[in-house]
Write a protein that holds these residues in place. Structure first.
Motif, PDB file in Angstrom:
ATOM      1  N   VAL A  96      -2.992   7.322   3.689  1.00 41.24           N
ATOM      2  CA  VAL A  96      -2.959   5.653   3.596  1.00 41.24           C
ATOM      3  C   VAL A  96      -2.829   5.102   4.811  1.00 41.24           C
ATOM      4  CG1 VAL A  96      -1.515   3.879   2.606  1.00 41.24           C
ATOM      5  CG2 VAL A  96      -1.763   5.705   1.366  1.00 41.24           C
TER       6      VAL A  96
ATOM      7  N   ALA B  25       2.960   1.518  -3.339  1.00 37.58           N
ATOM      8  CA  ALA B  25       1.808   2.023  -4.410  1.00 37.58           C
ATOM      9  C   ALA B  25       1.645   3.673  -4.198  1.00 37.58           C
ATOM     10  CB  ALA B  25       0.414   1.389  -4.044  1.00 37.58           C
TER      11      ALA B  25
ATOM     12  N   LEU C 285      -4.878  -2.183  -3.799  1.00 34.23           N
ATOM     13  CA  LEU C 285      -5.902  -1.137  -3.883  1.00 34.23           C
ATOM     14  C   LEU C 285      -6.138  -0.911  -2.200  1.00 34.23           C
ATOM     15  CD1 LEU C 285      -8.449  -2.786  -6.398  1.00 34.23           C
ATOM     16  CD2 LEU C 285      -6.959  -0.760  -6.758  1.00 34.23           C
ATOM     17  N   TYR C 286      -6.259   0.396  -2.017  1.00 36.62           N
ATOM     18  CA  TYR C 286      -6.578   1.009  -0.749  1.00 36.62           C
ATOM     19  C   TYR C 286      -8.012   0.281  -0.178  1.00 36.62           C
ATOM     20  CZ  TYR C 286      -2.616   3.807  -2.227  1.00 36.62           C
ATOM     21  OH  TYR C 286      -1.495   4.269  -2.831  1.00 36.62           O
ATOM     22  N   PRO C 287      -7.877  -0.414   0.804  1.00 37.41           N
ATOM     23  CA  PRO C 287      -9.093  -0.983   1.277  1.00 37.41           C
ATOM     24  C   PRO C 287     -10.121  -0.124   1.432  1.00 37.41           C
ATOM     25  CG  PRO C 287      -7.331  -1.454   2.693  1.00 37.41           C
ATOM     26  CD  PRO C 287      -6.653  -0.709   1.599  1.00 37.41           C
ATOM     27  N   HIS C 288      -9.802   1.130   2.066  1.00 33.64           N
ATOM     28  CA  HIS C 288     -10.853   2.150   2.667  1.00 33.64           C
ATOM     29  C   HIS C 288     -11.195   3.158   1.757  1.00 33.64           C
ATOM     30  CE1 HIS C 288      -6.753   3.864   2.707  1.00 33.64           C
ATOM     31  NE2 HIS C 288      -7.347   4.955   2.571  1.00 33.64           N
ATOM     32  N   LEU C 289     -10.790   3.023   0.178  1.00 29.78           N
ATOM     33  CA  LEU C 289     -11.277   3.876  -0.820  1.00 29.78           C
ATOM     34  C   LEU C 289     -12.047   2.956  -1.611  1.00 29.78           C
ATOM     35  CD1 LEU C 289      -8.396   6.001  -1.371  1.00 29.78           C
ATOM     36  CD2 LEU C 289     -10.059   6.285   0.049  1.00 29.78           C
TER      37      LEU C 289
ATOM     38  N   ARG D 132      -7.242   2.955  11.107  1.00 31.89           N
ATOM     39  CA  ARG D 132      -8.474   3.482  12.032  1.00 31.89           C
ATOM     40  C   ARG D 132      -9.011   2.383  12.922  1.00 31.89           C
ATOM     41  NH1 ARG D 132     -12.107   6.237   7.949  1.00 31.89           N
ATOM     42  NH2 ARG D 132     -12.578   4.271   7.396  1.00 31.89           N
TER      43      ARG D 132
ATOM     44  N   TYR E 160       0.768  -1.291  -0.007  1.00 29.76           N
ATOM     45  CA  TYR E 160       0.025   0.083   0.006  1.00 29.76           C
ATOM     46  C   TYR E 160       1.054   1.261   0.041  1.00 29.76           C
ATOM     47  CZ  TYR E 160      -3.937  -2.856   1.202  1.00 29.76           C
ATOM     48  OH  TYR E 160      -5.008  -3.959   1.091  1.00 29.76           O
TER      49      TYR E 160
ATOM     50  N   PRO F  46      -5.712   6.034   7.729  1.00 34.20           N
ATOM     51  CA  PRO F  46      -7.114   5.377   7.427  1.00 34.20           C
ATOM     52  C   PRO F  46      -6.879   3.829   7.801  1.00 34.20           C
ATOM     53  CG  PRO F  46      -6.644   6.894   5.609  1.00 34.20           C
ATOM     54  CD  PRO F  46      -5.450   6.893   6.399  1.00 34.20           C
ATOM     55  N   LEU F  47      -6.065   3.192   7.240  1.00 33.65           N
ATOM     56  CA  LEU F  47      -5.631   1.859   7.450  1.00 33.65           C
ATOM     57  C   LEU F  47      -5.555   1.498   9.017  1.00 33.65           C
ATOM     58  CD1 LEU F  47      -3.322   0.895   4.517  1.00 33.65           C
ATOM     59  CD2 LEU F  47      -5.746   0.156   4.755  1.00 33.65           C
TER      60      LEU F  47
END
Ligand SMILES: Nc1ncnc2c1ncn2[C@@H]1O[C@H](COP(=O)(O)OP(=O)(O)OP(=O)(O)O)[C@@H](O)[C@H]1O
Ligand SMILES: [Mg+2]
Lengths: 618, 355
Positions: free
Chosen positions: A528, A513, B87-91, A534, A510, A531-532
């Motif tokens: 990134v 990327a 892929l960002y899981p929160h988006l 959270r 992540y 939020p991850l």
């Protein structure tokens, strides 16, 4: 299991639950009726004792005619009697007693049948069976319920010896507002069973919500009935006692033309009598000094009103919910169990049952030492206690203090996150530095709170923080802040460790990327990493707030809630502790604990959901 | 679009693992180059060096005219699709695709337009507002591609983007990727360990083995003219048989190579001693015992329908024969082995081809 069999089982379960609720309701109604009867009997006995004159002195067995009694002024010695009274002199004038007893029967508006026994002989209804000789000594221990009537002792005038008894048999009155005196519970029970049967038979897939709703409705209906019965028992007593009081006002023996309120008050020991205002004869509920009271106005002479007060029985009625709710919910629970059994293959059914078998001791333990006390606490924490608490500024102070104290959590979280990020980066460079930093931050986390508290107390008192200000702890403005600092210091390590775990769990891809997409360090963090993280952050936050609201040791050791008189660090749990050793200890403390429990639940609920979601993802 | 050039690239990781050895590679502008190699050969490391996620130990990376060896990823303007889905899981899919544009402060209206364009190209319009967890594996991979193409970068770095998909979906997406490449005219480095995929996709294939670039060429080149024994072994399903042998000058029919129980006559004038003999499975045949170049035991028979693979043990050397249709061969029997003498490849003991 076939679907018809299953439906029948579901209906049977619903029926058992409904019957259970009805049994509880009936029991409660009977309890309240008996309570009324016993109370009424006691009041009646007191009334009889008050209004019946002593037997005439043996030398001149002259009966005083009733009509003249009030006007006559012979002033025989009864009230300030010569000290050594013979048992005979303490007893009653039998003919008068007979008259009084008969008069009770004809009292208009009375809702009970009454019988007065002198010795073991019934006075009102001469053909009624007498008491057995054993009864009187038994009665000395208190009133009891016998053959559908409340039987209480009739003491002699000095209240020393049981000379007879008063029996009160309440006449049946309608319990419920529906035709035939039917309460809500019975129709509700039929509806609940009907709902369960329809849902179960008509379609295979049971809409559980429907039946749970019906069951809750049943519990509510049952509760309404119980509540009505409780209210009725108080009202009946008020109304009947009112009649007695009016009567007593005219009959109390001379010499006093005006009957004294204190004399009347002696008749109603479990009630209260005060000078009153003219009002309707129906019982009312009023608030006196913030407490609910059932009152009725009584006219005791021309223009003389008193108010008869009693604690309303329905204030206690919620305790029946402890029986009603589980009873009603037994239905849905049984249906769910049946449903589960129907859907689950034999083997996993067996395994689950076995698992619960192994869990049973633990569950029992939990029930006895956690759920049990919790219910007991609810029981203890009656509404009165809540009312008292709400009016106590110290309660509010403690909640505000706790909330303010909990504000350290966001700060420590931010700090922990920052340290975790640094350590995480550092880890990528090389190994044991991370461990060293972790240990440094974790040390306070794993140390005893008491040790920490003492250490910091010493530090603050010594004023050795290099801040030049002596002793933050004795300043009302800084004491809480000082405690918050200690808490931050103590908690950052543990929180950092959780964040570190969260950071480790973020796949490198992540961040790579984002890097390739052109994000700088700042954006990578905000867009990134954060939020991850959270779920982790929420977890740390909720856990932190919960533990902050439960904090006790630090305050107990360092400030004891002071500096006073502002109670600057008097957090909720400390308040509970203080209350528990104050007056009305347990009830108040329980009520306070319950309030805290509700607040904690607000944070606990999302926390549990979070944990559960995490488990599902894992 | 731009070319990507790698010059004498070496990478030694902190632990001392040397993942790449002096790699030289040029990817032309608008070319799709397939980087092929077995697991652990260093393919991902090459891409990461190009993207700027790893700093090369020595050597240079050039994108277009610019030497970017030490430039941060953001300045290289390449897009990368990762081996593990990133892929960002929160988006939502939309926000995922928009992410690189947002970082570049592109105007909102333009972001919306370009995201929609990319989504249309990849057939993602209907799932734009879903989270990655709510997508199928194929949609997820498409969305990852979407995030790469939305920006129109200098070059695409695709690290086994299809390896997690099942076979039919892989074939479908492979076609779409080729179409995308043609439509965009993009420079792409496509990494795979699947040589079938490499053969069908690549204009040129670069074969990597143990951190060394073994051969760069067209699919035909690497199949017909393997640059060394590793390439030979790796290309083809199954790969080429390589037997350890020894050349000898004596023999009734002139020069021969002895390999296990096989004695194969060759037209090799100069070589004697240890060597390696390569032969593709399709040029190995079976015959009656003692009628061929030697005998072998049948170990395993794999009937595949159109052909049958027979695994043999020829005196300690393992050998695969590819026979058409269902071959009547029993496991455990002894058979004779034929080889097509014109289709032999000879390598020296170190693996280099003997001309
Ligand atoms: N961060 C790292 N630190 C140390 N060694 C590494 C690191 N990354 C990769 N390696 C090593 O470098 C070699 C090449 O790895 P790389 O990931 O490039 O292989 P790959 O060809 O992509 O393999 P795969 O097909 O399995 O993805 C491997 O031996 C691997 O163990
Ligand atoms: Mg890889």
């Amino acid at each position: 299991m076939s679907s018809r069999l299953w439906a029948a089982g579901a209906t049977a379960a619903a029926t058992v639950a409904a019957v259970l609720v009805l049994v509880v309701v009936t029991t409660a109604q009977r309890r309240y009726e008996r309570a009324f009867a016993l109370r009424m009997a006691a009041t009646t006995a007191a009334y009889v004792a008050a209004v019946t004159p002593p037997p005439p002195p043996p030398p001149s067995p002259r009966r005083v005619p009733r009509g003249r009694r009030r006007a006559a002024v012979p002033a025989p010695p009864p009230p300030p009697a010569p000290a050594p009274q013979s048992p005979a002199a303490r007893s009653y004038d039998l003919p008068s007693l007979l008259t009084q007893a008969h008069a009770l029967r004809t009292l208009p508006g009375w809702s009970s049948d009454v019988e007065v026994y002198f010795g073991t002989a019934p006075l009102v209804d001469a053909t009624a069976p007498p008491l057995s000789p054993d009864d009187l000594p038994h009665l000395a221990a208190g009133g009891r319920w016998r053959d559908g009537a409340a039987l209480v002792p009739l003491n002699d005038r000095a209240g020393q010896e049981v000379v007879g008894a008063v029996a009160v048999r309440p006449r049946p009155v309608p319990h419920g507002p529906l035709p035939g005196g039917l309460g809500f519970a019975f129709p509700a029970a039929i509806v609940a069973v009907g709902a369960a049967a329809t849902i179960a038979f008509r379609q295979h897939s049971l809409r559980r919500g429907g039946y749970v709703g019906a069951a809750l409705l049943l519990a509510l209906a049952g509760y309404l009935d119980v509540w009505a019965a409780a209210r009725q028992s108080t009202d009946r007593w008020l109304v009947d006692t009112r009649r007695l009081l009016t009567e007593a006002a005219t009959r109390l023996p001379p010499p006093r033309a005006r009957v004294a309120i204190t004399d009347l008050a002696a008749m109603v020991r479990d009630g209260e009598i005060v000078v009153g205002e003219p009002a309707e004869s129906a019982p009312r509920r009023v608030r006196i000094d913030g407490e609910q009271r059932a009152v009725v106005a009584v006219l005791i002479g021309p223009g003389r009103w008193i108010e008869l007060r009693s604690v309303p029985a329905e204030a206690e009625a919620p305790k029946w919910l402890i029986l009603l709710l589980p009873g009603a919910l037994l239905g849905p629970l049984a249906i769910m169990a049946l449903r589960w059994a129907e859907r689950t293959p034999v083997r996993s059914r067996r395994e689950t049952v076995m698992a619960w078998g192994f869990l049973a001791p633990a569950a029992l333990h939990l029930l006895m030492f956690t759920v049990g006390p919790a219910i007991y606490a609810i029981y203890l924490a009656s509404l009165a206690n809540f009312r008292a608490l709400v009016r106590d500024p110290l309660t509010w102070n403690s909640f505000v203090t706790s909330a303010a104290y909990a504000l350290y959590v966001p700060i420590s979280i931010a700090l922990a996150l920052a340290v975790a990020l640094a350590v995480h980066r550092y880890r990528e460079r090389g190994g044991w530095g991370r461990r060293l930093v972790s240990v440094a931050f974790l040390l306070p986390y794993v140390s005893s709170v008491v040790a920490i508290a003492l250490l910091w107390q010493a530090t603050y008192h010594a004023g050795s923080l290099g801040l030049g200000r002596p002793d933050w702890l004795s300043n009302s403005h800084t004491a809480l802040l000082a405690l918050m600092l200690v808490s931050i210091w103590a908690h950052v390590g543990g929180q950092m460790l959780v964040f570190l775990g969260g950071l480790d769990a973020i796949p490198q891809a992540y961040l790579d990327a984002a890097l390739v997409d052109g994000a700088g360090a700042w954006r990578r963090f905000w867009r990134v990493t954060l939020p991850l993280l959270r779920p982790v952050t929420w977890f740390v936050f909720l856990t932190g707030v919960i533990s902050a609201l439960q904090m006790f040791t630090l305050v107990f050791v360092v400030t004891q809630g002071g500096p006073f008189p502002l109670h600057a660090t008097d957090v909720v749990v400390h308040r509970i502790y203080r209350t528990a050793f104050g007056p009305q200890a347990l009830g108040m403390a329980s009520a306070l604990a319950l309030m805290l429990g509700i607040v904690l639940l607000i944070f606990r609920w999302p926390q549990l959901k979070l944990v559960r979601r995490q488990e599902r993802h894992a | 679009m731009a070319s990507v050039t790698i010059r004498r690239l070496s990478k030694v990781f902190d632990g001392g693992v040397q993942a790449l050895h002096e790699l030289d590679l040029e990817v032309r502008d608008g070319e799709l180059l397939v980087l092929l190699g077995p697991s652990g050969s260093g393919k991902t490391t090459v891409l990461r060096c190009v993207a700027g996620l790893e700093e090369p130990t020595t050597g240079d990376v050039v994108i277009g005219e610019r030497v970017v060896t030490h430039a941060p990823p953001a300045e290289r303007d390449v897009a990368m699709v990762f081996q593990t889905p990133a892929l960002y899981p929160h988006l939502t899919v939309r926000d995922n695709i928009a992410f690189p544009l947002e970082l570049r402060s592109v105007a909102d209206a333009q972001i919306a337009r370009r995201v929609l364009e990319a989504a249309q190209r990849l057939g993602l319009e209907s799932v734009l507002d879903r989270l990655p967890a709510q997508l199928s594996e194929g949609q997820r991979q498409r969305a990852a591609l979407g995030r790469a193409i939305v920006r129109g970068p200098q070059a695409f770095l695709l690290d086994e983007p299809l390896s997690r998909l099942d076979a039919p979906l892989r074939i479908e997406l492979r076609g779409e990727l080729l179409a995308l490449h043609r439509a965009l005219g993009a420079t792409m480095i496509y990494v795979t360990h699947d040589q079938t995929e490499a053969m069908t996709m690549g204009q040129r294939i670069a074969v990597l083995h143990e951190g060394r670039l073994r051969q760069v060429g067209t699919p035909e080149d690497v199949y017909q003219r393997p640059a060394d024994v590793h390439v030979a072994r790796f290309i083809g399903t199954p790969g080429m048989n390589v037997l350890q042998g020894r050349g000898r000058g004596t023999g009734e029919e002139g020069r021969v190579i002895e390999a296990g129980s096989l004695i194969i006559p060759v037209e090799l004038s100069t070589y004697e001693g240890e060597l390696q003999l390569g032969i593709r499975p399709e040029f190995v045949g079976l015959c009656a015992v003692d009628k061929g170049v030697g005998n072998a035991d049948v170990l395993v028979v794999e009937p595949l329908g159109s052909e049958t693979l027979v695994h043999l043990n020829a005196g300690g050397q393992s050998l695969v024969a590819r026979l058409p249709g269902f071959a009547e061969v029993r496991v455990g029997t002894r058979v004779g082995v034929k080889v097509d003498r014109r289709r032999l490849y000879l390598f020296d003991a170190a693996g280099a081809p003997l001309a």
